[in-house]
Design a protein around this motif. Sequence first.
Motif, PDB file in Angstrom:
ATOM      1  N   VAL A   1       0.830  -1.210   0.000  1.00 17.14           N
ATOM      2  CA  VAL A   1       0.000   0.000   0.000  1.00 17.14           C
ATOM      3  C   VAL A   1       0.862   1.256   0.000  1.00 17.14           C
ATOM      4  CG1 VAL A   1      -1.615   1.359   1.390  1.00 17.14           C
ATOM      5  CG2 VAL A   1      -2.018  -1.070   1.028  1.00 17.14           C
ATOM      6  N   TYR A   2       1.857   1.301   0.868  1.00 17.45           N
ATOM      7  CA  TYR A   2       2.672   2.514   0.952  1.00 17.45           C
ATOM      8  C   TYR A   2       3.661   2.633  -0.197  1.00 17.45           C
ATOM      9  CZ  TYR A   2       0.380   3.591   5.252  1.00 17.45           C
ATOM     10  OH  TYR A   2      -0.579   3.898   6.188  1.00 17.45           O
ATOM     11  N   ASP A   3       4.047   1.534  -0.804  1.00 16.51           N
ATOM     12  CA  ASP A   3       4.867   1.612  -2.010  1.00 16.51           C
ATOM     13  C   ASP A   3       4.071   2.243  -3.150  1.00 16.51           C
ATOM     14  OD1 ASP A   3       7.363   0.903  -3.547  1.00 16.51           O
ATOM     15  OD2 ASP A   3       5.852  -0.182  -4.720  1.00 16.51           O
ATOM     16  N   VAL A   4       2.815   1.849  -3.278  1.00 17.79           N
ATOM     17  CA  VAL A   4       1.946   2.436  -4.308  1.00 17.79           C
ATOM     18  C   VAL A   4       1.735   3.929  -4.025  1.00 17.79           C
ATOM     19  CG1 VAL A   4      -0.389   2.436  -5.288  1.00 17.79           C
ATOM     20  CG2 VAL A   4       0.816   0.274  -4.898  1.00 17.79           C
ATOM     21  N   LEU A   5       1.496   4.286  -2.766  1.00 18.54           N
ATOM     22  CA  LEU A   5       1.335   5.689  -2.399  1.00 18.54           C
ATOM     23  C   LEU A   5       2.597   6.481  -2.730  1.00 18.54           C
ATOM     24  CD1 LEU A   5      -0.230   8.018  -1.093  1.00 18.54           C
ATOM     25  CD2 LEU A   5       0.733   7.274   1.108  1.00 18.54           C
ATOM     26  N   PHE A   6       3.756   5.934  -2.392  1.00 22.70           N
ATOM     27  CA  PHE A   6       5.031   6.596  -2.682  1.00 22.70           C
ATOM     28  C   PHE A   6       5.191   6.845  -4.184  1.00 22.70           C
ATOM     29  CE2 PHE A   6       9.477   5.800  -4.023  1.00 22.70           C
ATOM     30  CZ  PHE A   6      10.036   6.984  -3.571  1.00 22.70           C
ATOM     31  N   ARG A   7       4.877   5.846  -4.989  1.00 19.05           N
ATOM     32  CA  ARG A   7       5.000   6.002  -6.443  1.00 19.05           C
ATOM     33  C   ARG A   7       4.032   7.050  -6.985  1.00 19.05           C
ATOM     34  NH1 ARG A   7       7.493   1.116  -8.946  1.00 19.05           N
ATOM     35  NH2 ARG A   7       8.299  -0.091  -7.212  1.00 19.05           N
ATOM     36  N   LEU A   8       2.821   7.095  -6.435  1.00 16.00           N
ATOM     37  CA  LEU A   8       1.850   8.106  -6.842  1.00 16.00           C
ATOM     38  C   LEU A   8       2.350   9.507  -6.486  1.00 16.00           C
ATOM     39  CD1 LEU A   8      -0.979   8.968  -7.866  1.00 16.00           C
ATOM     40  CD2 LEU A   8      -1.754   8.669  -5.509  1.00 16.00           C
ATOM     41  N   LEU A   9       2.818   9.664  -5.248  1.00 12.11           N
ATOM     42  CA  LEU A   9       3.332  10.966  -4.821  1.00 12.11           C
ATOM     43  C   LEU A   9       4.527  11.396  -5.662  1.00 12.11           C
ATOM     44  CD1 LEU A   9       3.074  10.538  -0.957  1.00 12.11           C
ATOM     45  CD2 LEU A   9       1.692  12.059  -2.382  1.00 12.11           C
ATOM     46  N   LYS A  10       5.395  10.439  -5.977  1.00 13.48           N
ATOM     47  CA  LYS A  10       6.586  10.743  -6.772  1.00 13.48           C
ATOM     48  C   LYS A  10       6.213  11.224  -8.177  1.00 13.48           C
ATOM     49  CE  LYS A  10      11.172   8.912  -6.972  1.00 13.48           C
ATOM     50  NZ  LYS A  10      11.995   9.992  -6.593  1.00 13.48           N
ATOM     51  N   SER A  11       5.107  10.738  -8.708  1.00 11.53           N
ATOM     52  CA  SER A  11       4.685  11.177 -10.038  1.00 11.53           C
ATOM     53  C   SER A  11       4.060  12.577 -10.005  1.00 11.53           C
ATOM     54  CB  SER A  11       3.694  10.174 -10.638  1.00 11.53           C
ATOM     55  OG  SER A  11       2.459  10.235  -9.972  1.00 11.53           O
ATOM     56  N   CYS A  12       3.661  13.045  -8.817  1.00  8.61           N
ATOM     57  CA  CYS A  12       2.988  14.344  -8.706  1.00  8.61           C
ATOM     58  C   CYS A  12       3.862  15.452  -8.104  1.00  8.61           C
ATOM     59  CB  CYS A  12       1.744  14.208  -7.850  1.00  8.61           C
ATOM     60  SG  CYS A  12       0.500  13.115  -8.550  1.00  8.61           S
ATOM     61  N   TYR A  13       4.903  15.080  -7.365  1.00  5.96           N
ATOM     62  CA  TYR A  13       5.729  16.072  -6.674  1.00  5.96           C
ATOM     63  C   TYR A  13       7.200  15.883  -7.023  1.00  5.96           C
ATOM     64  CZ  TYR A  13       1.461  16.888  -4.105  1.00  5.96           C
ATOM     65  OH  TYR A  13       0.165  17.181  -3.789  1.00  5.96           O
ATOM     66  N   ASN A  14       7.947  16.986  -6.938  1.00  7.00           N
ATOM     67  CA  ASN A  14       9.360  16.968  -7.330  1.00  7.00           C
ATOM     68  C   ASN A  14      10.219  16.067  -6.455  1.00  7.00           C
ATOM     69  OD1 ASN A  14       8.838  18.800  -9.378  1.00  7.00           O
ATOM     70  ND2 ASN A  14       9.284  20.561  -8.076  1.00  7.00           N
ATOM     71  N   LYS A  15      10.009  16.137  -5.150  1.00  8.05           N
ATOM     72  CA  LYS A  15      10.850  15.369  -4.234  1.00  8.05           C
ATOM     73  C   LYS A  15       9.985  14.699  -3.169  1.00  8.05           C
ATOM     74  CE  LYS A  15      14.910  15.688  -1.344  1.00  8.05           C
ATOM     75  NZ  LYS A  15      15.896  16.543  -0.714  1.00  8.05           N
ATOM     76  N   VAL A  16      10.192  13.388  -3.001  1.00  4.89           N
ATOM     77  CA  VAL A  16       9.442  12.627  -1.999  1.00  4.89           C
ATOM     78  C   VAL A  16      10.438  11.778  -1.208  1.00  4.89           C
ATOM     79  CG1 VAL A  16       7.636  10.907  -1.585  1.00  4.89           C
ATOM     80  CG2 VAL A  16       7.422  12.491  -3.510  1.00  4.89           C
ATOM     81  N   THR A  17      10.361  11.858   0.120  1.00  8.31           N
ATOM     82  CA  THR A  17      11.162  11.004   0.986  1.00  8.31           C
ATOM     83  C   THR A  17      10.219  10.045   1.688  1.00  8.31           C
ATOM     84  OG1 THR A  17      12.827  12.705   1.340  1.00  8.31           O
ATOM     85  CG2 THR A  17      12.725  10.944   2.973  1.00  8.31           C
ATOM     86  N   TYR A  18      10.559   8.749   1.623  1.00 12.39           N
ATOM     87  CA  TYR A  18       9.733   7.699   2.214  1.00 12.39           C
ATOM     88  C   TYR A  18      10.584   6.944   3.229  1.00 12.39           C
ATOM     89  CZ  TYR A  18       7.256   3.142   2.230  1.00 12.39           C
ATOM     90  OH  TYR A  18       6.617   1.990   2.582  1.00 12.39           O
ATOM     91  N   VAL A  19      10.164   6.961   4.492  1.00  9.89           N
ATOM     92  CA  VAL A  19      10.899   6.301   5.564  1.00  9.89           C
ATOM     93  C   VAL A  19       9.974   5.307   6.246  1.00  9.89           C
ATOM     94  CG1 VAL A  19      12.079   6.643   7.780  1.00  9.89           C
ATOM     95  CG2 VAL A  19      12.314   8.344   5.969  1.00  9.89           C
ATOM     96  N   ARG A  20      10.489   4.085   6.455  1.00  9.85           N
ATOM     97  CA  ARG A  20       9.711   3.052   7.136  1.00  9.85           C
ATOM     98  C   ARG A  20      10.613   2.364   8.149  1.00  9.85           C
ATOM     99  NH1 ARG A  20       8.031  -0.595   3.055  1.00  9.85           N
ATOM    100  NH2 ARG A  20      10.065  -1.480   3.220  1.00  9.85           N
ATOM    101  N   ASN A  21      10.098   2.140   9.346  1.00  6.27           N
ATOM    102  CA  ASN A  21      10.879   1.426  10.345  1.00  6.27           C
ATOM    103  C   ASN A  21      10.414  -0.024  10.452  1.00  6.27           C
ATOM    104  OD1 ASN A  21       8.459   1.592  11.744  1.00  6.27           O
ATOM    105  ND2 ASN A  21       9.460   1.905  13.704  1.00  6.27           N
ATOM    106  N   ILE A  22      11.209  -0.826  11.122  1.00  7.82           N
ATOM    107  CA  ILE A  22      10.818  -2.200  11.456  1.00  7.82           C
ATOM    108  C   ILE A  22      11.030  -2.353  12.954  1.00  7.82           C
ATOM    109  CG2 ILE A  22      11.304  -4.649  11.148  1.00  7.82           C
ATOM    110  CD1 ILE A  22      12.187  -4.012   8.303  1.00  7.82           C
ATOM    111  N   THR A  23       9.959  -2.620  13.670  1.00  9.63           N
ATOM    112  CA  THR A  23      10.030  -2.742  15.116  1.00  9.63           C
ATOM    113  C   THR A  23      10.398  -4.174  15.479  1.00  9.63           C
ATOM    114  OG1 THR A  23       8.282  -1.105  15.270  1.00  9.63           O
ATOM    115  CG2 THR A  23       8.737  -2.368  17.242  1.00  9.63           C
ATOM    116  N   ASP A  24      11.336  -4.304  16.382  1.00  6.62           N
ATOM    117  CA  ASP A  24      11.722  -5.665  16.806  1.00  6.62           C
ATOM    118  C   ASP A  24      11.363  -5.916  18.246  1.00  6.62           C
ATOM    119  OD1 ASP A  24      13.571  -3.939  17.896  1.00  6.62           O
ATOM    120  OD2 ASP A  24      15.293  -5.118  17.324  1.00  6.62           O
TER     121      ASP A  24
END
Length: 69
Positions: free
Chosen positions: A46-69
């Motif tokens: 879901v968030y990969d698709v959102l990131f790709r959509l945002l990237k097609s509409c805006y000049n710069k997009v930063t996507y950060v995801r954590n993994i909780t252990d």
Amino acid sequence: MIKVYNTLTKNKETFTPIDENYVKVYVCGPTVYDYAHIGNARSVVVYDVLFRLLKSCYNKVTYVRNITD
């Protein structure tokens, strides 16, 4: 123009970034405590698709995801 569903107001609203040229997305990743299942993959897709959509509409997009252990 991107519209997103706001679960609080139960309406579709126009997405307006704080900085019109730079969008930042932070996603809380999965809490890994047992075997992997389809629910773990859902947020990644879901968030990969959102990131790709945002990237097609805006000049710069930063996507950060954590993994909780």
